[in-house]
Design a protein around this motif. Structure first.
Motif, PDB file in Angstrom:
ATOM      1  N   ARG A   1       0.843  -1.122  -0.132  1.00 50.79           N
ATOM      2  CA  ARG A   1       0.061  -0.054  -0.110  1.00 50.79           C
ATOM      3  C   ARG A   1       1.020   1.269  -0.045  1.00 50.79           C
ATOM      4  O   ARG A   1       1.884   1.488   0.708  1.00 50.79           O
ATOM      5  CB  ARG A   1      -0.972  -0.093   1.082  1.00 50.79           C
ATOM      6  N   ARG A   2       0.336   2.282  -0.848  1.00 52.23           N
ATOM      7  CA  ARG A   2       1.332   3.527  -0.943  1.00 52.23           C
ATOM      8  C   ARG A   2       1.064   4.230   0.234  1.00 52.23           C
ATOM      9  O   ARG A   2      -0.044   4.205   0.563  1.00 52.23           O
ATOM     10  CB  ARG A   2       0.896   4.196  -2.278  1.00 52.23           C
ATOM     11  N   GLN A   3       2.100   4.916   0.724  1.00 52.52           N
ATOM     12  CA  GLN A   3       2.131   5.623   2.131  1.00 52.52           C
ATOM     13  C   GLN A   3       1.482   6.869   1.601  1.00 52.52           C
ATOM     14  O   GLN A   3       1.919   7.517   0.682  1.00 52.52           O
ATOM     15  CB  GLN A   3       3.294   5.902   2.528  1.00 52.52           C
ATOM     16  N   ALA A   4       0.571   7.455   2.531  1.00 46.48           N
ATOM     17  CA  ALA A   4      -0.042   8.809   2.275  1.00 46.48           C
ATOM     18  C   ALA A   4       1.196   9.742   2.295  1.00 46.48           C
ATOM     19  O   ALA A   4       1.776   9.810   3.302  1.00 46.48           O
ATOM     20  CB  ALA A   4      -1.196   8.898   3.013  1.00 46.48           C
ATOM     21  N   VAL A   5       0.989  10.921   1.519  1.00 50.11           N
ATOM     22  CA  VAL A   5       1.836  12.088   1.736  1.00 50.11           C
ATOM     23  C   VAL A   5       1.313  12.763   2.485  1.00 50.11           C
ATOM     24  O   VAL A   5       0.193  13.375   2.528  1.00 50.11           O
ATOM     25  CB  VAL A   5       2.093  12.671   0.441  1.00 50.11           C
ATOM     26  N   THR A   6       2.164  13.270   3.599  1.00 50.90           N
ATOM     27  CA  THR A   6       1.643  14.490   4.758  1.00 50.90           C
ATOM     28  C   THR A   6       2.326  15.816   4.531  1.00 50.90           C
ATOM     29  O   THR A   6       3.320  15.815   3.519  1.00 50.90           O
ATOM     30  CB  THR A   6       1.689  13.623   5.989  1.00 50.90           C
ATOM     31  N   ILE A   7       1.987  16.665   5.126  1.00 55.51           N
ATOM     32  CA  ILE A   7       2.788  17.694   5.483  1.00 55.51           C
ATOM     33  C   ILE A   7       4.102  17.769   5.692  1.00 55.51           C
ATOM     34  O   ILE A   7       4.775  18.695   5.397  1.00 55.51           O
ATOM     35  CB  ILE A   7       1.785  18.887   6.327  1.00 55.51           C
ATOM     36  N   LYS A   8       4.340  16.686   6.641  1.00 53.97           N
ATOM     37  CA  LYS A   8       5.845  16.665   6.941  1.00 53.97           C
ATOM     38  C   LYS A   8       6.472  16.165   5.666  1.00 53.97           C
ATOM     39  O   LYS A   8       7.783  16.342   5.799  1.00 53.97           O
ATOM     40  CB  LYS A   8       5.815  15.425   8.044  1.00 53.97           C
ATOM     41  N   HIS A   9       6.278  15.516   4.812  1.00 57.22           N
ATOM     42  CA  HIS A   9       6.826  15.040   3.625  1.00 57.22           C
ATOM     43  C   HIS A   9       6.976  16.371   2.853  1.00 57.22           C
ATOM     44  O   HIS A   9       8.022  16.283   2.214  1.00 57.22           O
ATOM     45  CB  HIS A   9       5.967  14.026   2.781  1.00 57.22           C
ATOM     46  N   VAL A  10       5.980  17.230   2.757  1.00 59.71           N
ATOM     47  CA  VAL A  10       6.125  18.340   1.983  1.00 59.71           C
ATOM     48  C   VAL A  10       7.300  19.349   2.358  1.00 59.71           C
ATOM     49  O   VAL A  10       8.230  20.063   1.840  1.00 59.71           O
ATOM     50  CB  VAL A  10       4.919  19.127   1.689  1.00 59.71           C
ATOM     51  N   ALA A  11       7.260  19.562   3.902  1.00 62.43           N
ATOM     52  CA  ALA A  11       8.225  20.229   4.792  1.00 62.43           C
ATOM     53  C   ALA A  11       9.644  19.721   4.409  1.00 62.43           C
ATOM     54  O   ALA A  11      10.517  20.479   4.151  1.00 62.43           O
ATOM     55  CB  ALA A  11       7.980  20.279   6.066  1.00 62.43           C
TER      56      ALA A  11
ATOM     57  N   GLN B   1       5.234  24.937   9.784  1.00 69.39           N
ATOM     58  CA  GLN B   1       4.435  26.102   9.777  1.00 69.39           C
ATOM     59  C   GLN B   1       4.562  27.037   8.387  1.00 69.39           C
ATOM     60  O   GLN B   1       3.596  27.407   8.153  1.00 69.39           O
ATOM     61  CB  GLN B   1       4.911  27.111  10.861  1.00 69.39           C
ATOM     62  N   THR B   2       5.578  26.888   7.740  1.00 68.63           N
ATOM     63  CA  THR B   2       5.685  27.650   6.599  1.00 68.63           C
ATOM     64  C   THR B   2       4.944  26.994   5.492  1.00 68.63           C
ATOM     65  O   THR B   2       4.236  27.582   4.651  1.00 68.63           O
ATOM     66  CB  THR B   2       7.403  27.513   6.047  1.00 68.63           C
ATOM     67  N   VAL B   3       5.008  25.498   5.502  1.00 64.96           N
ATOM     68  CA  VAL B   3       4.077  24.675   4.697  1.00 64.96           C
ATOM     69  C   VAL B   3       2.538  25.122   4.721  1.00 64.96           C
ATOM     70  O   VAL B   3       1.687  25.494   4.002  1.00 64.96           O
ATOM     71  CB  VAL B   3       4.401  23.247   4.625  1.00 64.96           C
ATOM     72  N   SER B   4       2.151  25.262   6.006  1.00 63.85           N
ATOM     73  CA  SER B   4       1.022  25.715   6.389  1.00 63.85           C
ATOM     74  C   SER B   4       0.507  27.104   5.942  1.00 63.85           C
ATOM     75  O   SER B   4      -0.706  27.387   5.492  1.00 63.85           O
ATOM     76  CB  SER B   4       0.735  25.515   7.977  1.00 63.85           C
ATOM     77  N   ARG B   5       1.473  28.023   6.146  1.00 64.04           N
ATOM     78  CA  ARG B   5       1.295  29.352   5.775  1.00 64.04           C
ATOM     79  C   ARG B   5       1.024  29.486   3.961  1.00 64.04           C
ATOM     80  O   ARG B   5       0.054  30.418   3.729  1.00 64.04           O
ATOM     81  CB  ARG B   5       2.222  30.427   6.152  1.00 64.04           C
ATOM     82  N   VAL B   6       1.586  28.441   3.389  1.00 62.88           N
ATOM     83  CA  VAL B   6       1.738  28.545   1.992  1.00 62.88           C
ATOM     84  C   VAL B   6       0.080  27.825   1.650  1.00 62.88           C
ATOM     85  O   VAL B   6      -0.533  28.354   0.754  1.00 62.88           O
ATOM     86  CB  VAL B   6       2.936  27.783   1.222  1.00 62.88           C
ATOM     87  N   ILE B   7      -0.216  26.995   2.154  1.00 70.26           N
ATOM     88  CA  ILE B   7      -1.489  26.282   2.076  1.00 70.26           C
ATOM     89  C   ILE B   7      -2.596  27.251   2.295  1.00 70.26           C
ATOM     90  O   ILE B   7      -3.655  27.254   1.409  1.00 70.26           O
ATOM     91  CB  ILE B   7      -1.693  25.086   2.863  1.00 70.26           C
ATOM     92  N   ASN B   8      -2.485  27.962   3.363  1.00 70.61           N
ATOM     93  CA  ASN B   8      -3.473  29.032   3.595  1.00 70.61           C
ATOM     94  C   ASN B   8      -3.516  30.364   2.931  1.00 70.61           C
ATOM     95  O   ASN B   8      -4.215  31.366   3.261  1.00 70.61           O
ATOM     96  CB  ASN B   8      -3.615  29.187   5.076  1.00 70.61           C
TER      97      ASN B   8
END
Length: 351
Positions: A4-14, A22-29
């Motif tokens: 099963r493919r692992q789900a991509v999370t905000i931690k992977h993006v960071a 927090q930077t990733v979250s600010r970009v998302i928002n």
């Protein structure tokens, strides 16, 4: 067996972008404080990894929950669902609210709350604590409940009041009920009817009063008397049947009836059949709401089409604007209704 493919999370993006969560979250928002080059860097990682932001990730950047909560009356909503009679109020709310929320990265949740429950304050407090919504949409009769509106006003939570004048708090939005009743009555006047009866909605709803007022005003403008032409209903089929029987028993009888919802309009047709009248040859009928049963009845109902989806979508826009410090309307916003002409109305043949 395939892994099963692992789900991509905000931690992977960071990690991929080499920035903080927090930077990733600010970009998302879409926070304005993020530098353009950082925005591009994080967005490139989001696109590469196929990341889909979650509400949890959105919340990391601040106090917003990105949830809008809509409160409906429990008893009436469950009654409509159980009866399976074609009411699509909640469907239209979801159509307008969910699509508009999605445009702005929000989610909408519907909760059912008892209108006459002694514990209504406790119910709402529990929902607020559990969900921490950024705003509330109140529908009738909750939109005119001083306990509910006072509680939300005290909490400082932005809320929209559908079908309410506002009375100093909340964001009032009206679906043009008085004008819509005028529209329905004017349609019948244009067909030559002068004995136009009216069946009201439940008195606990402000919109019931507005609809009756629109009918009275249209009749007054036409110079017509209304004595003996108004009967009270409560949005149920049974109440519509009782009201229509009274209107049709009087002489001279009504040659047309405006009913405050589709159920009561269908009841008026049944009442006409009981005394040997045919719709629309002997009696024209106009309904409010334009739920699916209006289209599939025989004859199909001429109906006021309530702009539920458009009104809820506008409520979402105003709540999001309030959360972003935008300027809110100081007077009620009116989302006008329309009339859909079908086979239940025809020119008068008897006066």
């Amino acid at each position: 067996m395939a892994r099963r493919r692992q789900a991509v999370t905000i931690k992977h993006v960071a990690a991929d972008a080499g920035v903080s969560l927090q930077t990733v979250s600010r970009v998302i928002n879409r926070e304005p404080s993020v530098r353009p080059e950082m925005q591009e860097r994080v967005q490139a990682s989001i696109d590469k990894l196929g990341y889909v932001p979650s509400i949890a990730a959105q919340r990391m950047s601040g106090s917003r929950s990105y949830l809008i909560l809509a409160l409906n009356d429990r008893e009436r909503t469950i009654g409509d669902w159980t009866a399976r009679q074609g009411s699509d109020w909640v469907d239209q709310m979801l159509l307008g609210g969910m699509l508009k929320c999605a445009e702005h990265g929000y989610r909408m949740i519907i909760e059912l709350v008892d209108t006459h429950n002694d514990h209504v304050e406790r119910e709402i407090n529990a929902a607020l604590v559990a969900l921490q919504p950024d705003g509330i949409i109140l529908t009738p009769p909750h939109s005119d409940d001083p306990l509910i509106t006072g509680l939300l006003d005290e909490r400082g939570i932005p809320f929209a009041r559908i079908g309410s004048m506002g009375n100093g708090c909340g964001i009032p939005l009206i679906m043009g009920d008085e004008g819509a009743a005028r529209l329905a009555t004017d349609h019948l006047l244009g067909l030559g009817h002068t004995r136009i009866g009216f069946i009201t909605g439940a008195q606990g709803y402000e919109l019931s009063k507005w609809r009756a007022a629109g009918w009275r005003a249209a009749m007054a403008d036409a110079g017509l008397a209304i004595e003996g032409l108004c009967e009270e209903g409560d949005f149920t089929f049974a109440s519509g049947l009782s009201a229509a029987r009274k209107l049709l028993a009087r002489e001279p009888r009504a040659t047309a009836i405006v009913a405050s919802n589709d159920q009561m309009a269908l009841a008026a047709i049944d009442a006409a059949t009981e005394v040997g009248l045919t719709v629309p040859q002997d009696l024209s009928v106009v309904s409010f709401d334009n739920t699916p049963i209006a289209m599939f009845n025989e004859p199909a109902l001429t109906a006021i089409d309530q702009p539920i989806a458009a009104t809820v979508a506008r409520a979402v826009e105003l709540i999001i604007a309030a959360n972003r410090g935008g300027e809110l309307p100081t007077a009620p916003e009116v989302v006008e209704a329309d009339i859909i002409l079908r086979k239940s109305t025809a020119p008068v043949t008897r006066e």
